[in-house]
Motif scaffolding. Structure first.
Motif, mmCIF file in Angstrom:
data_model
loop_
_atom_site.group_PDB
_atom_site.id
_atom_site.type_symbol
_atom_site.label_atom_id
_atom_site.label_comp_id
_atom_site.label_asym_id
_atom_site.label_seq_id
_atom_site.Cartn_x
_atom_site.Cartn_y
_atom_site.Cartn_z
ATOM 1 N N PRO A 62 0.811 -1.221 0.000
ATOM 2 C CA PRO A 62 0.000 0.000 0.000
ATOM 3 C C PRO A 62 0.842 1.267 0.000
ATOM 4 N N THR A 63 2.037 1.211 0.628
ATOM 5 C CA THR A 63 2.922 2.378 0.616
ATOM 6 C C THR A 63 3.374 2.701 -0.808
ATOM 7 N N ALA A 64 3.665 1.662 -1.598
ATOM 8 C CA ALA A 64 4.064 1.869 -2.993
ATOM 9 C C ALA A 64 2.926 2.501 -3.791
ATOM 10 N N THR A 65 1.694 2.126 -3.469
ATOM 11 C CA THR A 65 0.544 2.718 -4.166
ATOM 12 C C THR A 65 0.436 4.209 -3.861
ATOM 13 N N VAL A 66 0.605 4.562 -2.592
ATOM 14 C CA VAL A 66 0.566 5.982 -2.206
ATOM 15 C C VAL A 66 1.685 6.748 -2.898
ATOM 16 N N ALA A 67 2.878 6.145 -2.932
ATOM 17 C CA ALA A 67 4.011 6.799 -3.591
ATOM 18 C C ALA A 67 3.736 6.984 -5.080
ATOM 19 N N GLY A 68 3.164 5.960 -5.714
ATOM 20 C CA GLY A 68 2.834 6.072 -7.135
ATOM 21 C C GLY A 68 1.814 7.160 -7.392
ATOM 22 N N THR A 69 0.806 7.249 -6.531
ATOM 23 C CA THR A 69 -0.203 8.300 -6.669
ATOM 24 C C THR A 69 0.436 9.679 -6.584
ATOM 25 N N ALA A 70 1.354 9.846 -5.637
ATOM 26 C CA ALA A 70 2.023 11.136 -5.470
ATOM 27 C C ALA A 70 2.905 11.470 -6.666
ATOM 28 N N LEU A 71 3.715 10.512 -7.108
ATOM 29 C CA LEU A 71 4.663 10.770 -8.198
ATOM 30 C C LEU A 71 3.947 11.033 -9.525
ATOM 31 N N LEU A 72 2.820 10.381 -9.727
ATOM 32 C CA LEU A 72 2.088 10.568 -10.986
ATOM 33 C C LEU A 72 1.307 11.875 -11.011
ATOM 34 N N ALA A 125 -4.695 4.992 -10.837
ATOM 35 C CA ALA A 125 -6.153 5.061 -10.741
ATOM 36 C C ALA A 125 -6.584 5.962 -9.587
ATOM 37 N N SER A 126 -5.837 5.920 -8.494
ATOM 38 C CA SER A 126 -6.138 6.819 -7.377
ATOM 39 C C SER A 126 -5.919 8.269 -7.778
ATOM 40 N N SER A 127 -4.890 8.520 -8.603
ATOM 41 C CA SER A 127 -4.660 9.875 -9.108
ATOM 42 C C SER A 127 -5.848 10.351 -9.927
ATOM 43 N N ALA A 128 -6.395 9.460 -10.751
ATOM 44 C CA ALA A 128 -7.567 9.815 -11.553
ATOM 45 C C ALA A 128 -8.754 10.136 -10.656
ATOM 46 N N ASN A 129 -8.967 9.314 -9.638
ATOM 47 C CA ASN A 129 -10.086 9.557 -8.734
ATOM 48 C C ASN A 129 -9.952 10.891 -8.016
ATOM 49 N N LEU A 130 -8.735 11.245 -7.629
ATOM 50 C CA LEU A 130 -8.524 12.524 -6.954
ATOM 51 C C LEU A 130 -8.750 13.697 -7.907
ATOM 52 N N GLN A 131 -8.242 13.584 -9.134
ATOM 53 C CA GLN A 131 -8.367 14.684 -10.080
ATOM 54 C C GLN A 131 -9.803 14.874 -10.554
ATOM 55 N N ALA A 132 -10.622 13.832 -10.470
ATOM 56 C CA ALA A 132 -12.009 13.941 -10.927
ATOM 57 C C ALA A 132 -12.767 15.001 -10.139
ATOM 58 N N ARG A 133 -12.429 15.191 -8.856
ATOM 59 C CA ARG A 133 -13.141 16.189 -8.061
ATOM 60 C C ARG A 133 -12.884 17.590 -8.588
ATOM 61 N N PHE A 134 -11.682 17.827 -9.113
ATOM 62 C CA PHE A 134 -11.382 19.141 -9.672
ATOM 63 C C PHE A 134 -12.053 19.327 -11.026
ATOM 64 N N ALA A 135 -12.169 18.239 -11.786
ATOM 65 C CA ALA A 135 -12.873 18.333 -13.073
ATOM 66 C C ALA A 135 -14.326 18.741 -12.858
ATOM 67 N N SER A 368 -1.321 20.092 -5.284
ATOM 68 C CA SER A 368 -2.064 19.733 -4.082
ATOM 69 C C SER A 368 -2.079 18.223 -3.877
ATOM 70 N N ASP A 369 -2.360 17.481 -4.938
ATOM 71 C CA ASP A 369 -2.399 16.020 -4.812
ATOM 72 C C ASP A 369 -1.023 15.440 -4.523
ATOM 73 N N LEU A 370 0.006 16.024 -5.132
ATOM 74 C CA LEU A 370 1.376 15.581 -4.840
ATOM 75 C C LEU A 370 1.692 15.798 -3.370
ATOM 76 N N THR A 371 1.378 16.971 -2.866
ATOM 77 C CA THR A 371 1.695 17.316 -1.485
ATOM 78 C C THR A 371 0.946 16.431 -0.502
ATOM 79 N N MET A 372 -0.358 16.246 -0.727
ATOM 80 C CA MET A 372 -1.150 15.483 0.229
ATOM 81 C C MET A 372 -0.723 14.012 0.270
ATOM 82 N N ASN A 373 -0.406 13.437 -0.894
ATOM 83 C CA ASN A 373 -0.023 12.031 -0.912
ATOM 84 C C ASN A 373 1.397 11.811 -0.406
ATOM 85 N N ALA A 374 2.300 12.741 -0.724
ATOM 86 C CA ALA A 374 3.662 12.624 -0.211
ATOM 87 C C ALA A 374 3.665 12.763 1.313
#
Length: 418
Positions: A62-72, A125-135, A368-374
């Motif tokens: 799960p840590t790798a998933t969070v890191a991937g979300t932040a980096l992407l 996919a988590s990055s997409a879900n987060l960005q959808a709120r801004f869309a 914002s998404d980079l900061t929150m996930n990192a």
């Protein structure tokens, strides 16, 4: 990167139907995306333990998933800034599908390093879900922006609730294919993410970000659309800085406390079923009440709801940190923790969107998404060390202390001369 074709500004009479169509597509993609993420992540730690052969490394999945979300977050924000929401969301879901496929391959060939690479891609996919709120906020009326964001966040509830429940049948469905049962949910998740990508590619038209720019031609210079411009816009806006701190701190406090609650419950005799119920209540607090937070944000203002978030998160830390063997008090604390996260995310995201110029919004939102996930990744990793050395109560106390900068900035902005 080449610029996207310029979108035509829609007629005022067409805007309501365009908003409804875009919101419907975003909600549907959010349900699918949330389903895929929840289905896979439910057995991520179990799969990591099976592949690595040790429980000590299970938390790295799960840590790798969070890191991937932040980096992407950064490259996806750059793509959206240049080309619009649709290509960015599609690419994010495709990366998530590819990552899920790599996880399945890693499980088959028993490669733990490859598993971590796949889990990082899964975070797309988590990055997409987060960005959808801004869309959802791109074309929303200013007085309804909080509700637009919160509705898309709420849609995650459906996938988050259904996902863990289909993990078991997903695992059983692949046993005859030579795939470990714990990897089955990732194969299903890959299919769900592909469906999300197709849905967005075909139906998210017109592109909400490009359309919003077409409606504000005087504020749409390409010169202001770089990631550097987004960073400068946040740095120059006190409200944007507050929004960034709110989202990051709320998310970090939530992840840090939530991630170690199952451990604390198990130390006090709670079984897997009870732990599952407590986490389910926490997830309900996070997502199911987000429309309420959106209405409060629009009705009483962004700063008021940020203050509410700080109060709820502190109350949650007090309840959970002093619960001891009281499982009911721990459950109440985790539910309130979810409510506080929801208030902080909705109010912070709304404030950020309206506190930077239109051309820099996508870049600032990616930051914002980079900061929150990192920050959450660091907090989640540190939480285990704090509990091991000082205990669960001290973890909650530290989580509450993290909220002081957010509360202080909110109060300063509220008292600042208008």
């Amino acid at each position: 990167m080449p610029e996207a074709p310029k979108a035509a500004a829609p007629a005022a009479a067409d805007l309501p139907s365009i908003r409804r169509r875009i919101n419907a597509v975003l909600i549907a993609s959010q349900i699918l995306g949330g389903l895929g993420v929840a289905t896979g992540i439910a057995l991520a730690a179990v799969l990591a333990q099976e592949v690595s052969g040790t429980e000590a490394l299970s938390g790295l999945a799960p840590t790798a998933t969070v890191a991937g979300t932040a980096l992407l977050s950064v490259p996806l924000a750059a793509l959206m800034t240049s080309r619009g929401r649709r290509p960015g969301l599609v690419l994010a879901y495709l990366i998530g599908a590819l990552g899920a496929g790599v996880v399945v391959l890693a499980a088959v060939i028993d490669s733990f390093p490859l598993l971590l690479v796949g889990m990082a891609g899964f975070g797309g996919a988590s990055s997409a879900n987060l960005q959808a709120r801004f869309a959802a906020a791109d074309l929303a009326e200013p007085e309804r922006r909080g509700r637009a964001i919160s509705t898309v966040v709420w849609a995650t509830t459906i996938g988050a609730v259904l996902g863990p429940n289909i993990a078991s049948p997903a695992g059983r469905s692949v046993t005859g294919l030579g795939i470990p049962a714990a990897a089955g949910p990732f194969l299903w998740a890959a299919g769900v993410f592909l469906a999300s990508a197709v849905l967005v590619l075909v139906l998210l038209r017109p592109d909400p970000l490009l359309t919003a720019r077409a409606m504000s031609p005087a504020d749409s210079s390409p010169k202001g659309r770089s990631l550097k411009a987004g960073l400068l816009a946040v740095r120059e806006s006190p409200m944007a800085r507050l929004a960034l701190v709110t989202v990051a701190v709320s998310h970090t406090a939530m992840v840090s406390i939530m991630s170690m609650t199952p451990v604390a419950l198990s130390h006090h005799g709670a079984g897997i079923e009870l732990i599952g119920l407590v986490i389910s209540g926490h997830i309900a607090g996070m997502y199911a009440f987000s429309p309420v937070m959106g209405r409060l944000t629009d009705r009483f203002g962004r700063l008021a709801v940020i203050g509410l978030a700080a109060g709820l998160l502190c109350t949650a830390a007090l309840l959970a940190g002093t619960a001891g063997a009281s499982h009911g008090q721990t459950a109440a604390g985790l539910f309130v923790l979810g409510l506080g996260w929801s208030a902080g995310l909705v109010a912070g995201s709304t404030l950020l969107t309206e506190s930077v110029p239109q051309p820099t919004r996508a870049a600032a939102q990616g930051l914002s998404d980079l900061t929150m996930n990192a920050a959450a990744g660091i907090g989640g990793a540190a939480a285990g060390l704090v509990v091991a050395q000082a205990g669960y109560g001290w973890l909650n106390a530290i989580g509450a202390l993290l909220l002081l900068p957010m509360a202080g900035l909110a109060m300063r902005r509220a008292l600042a001369p208008k």
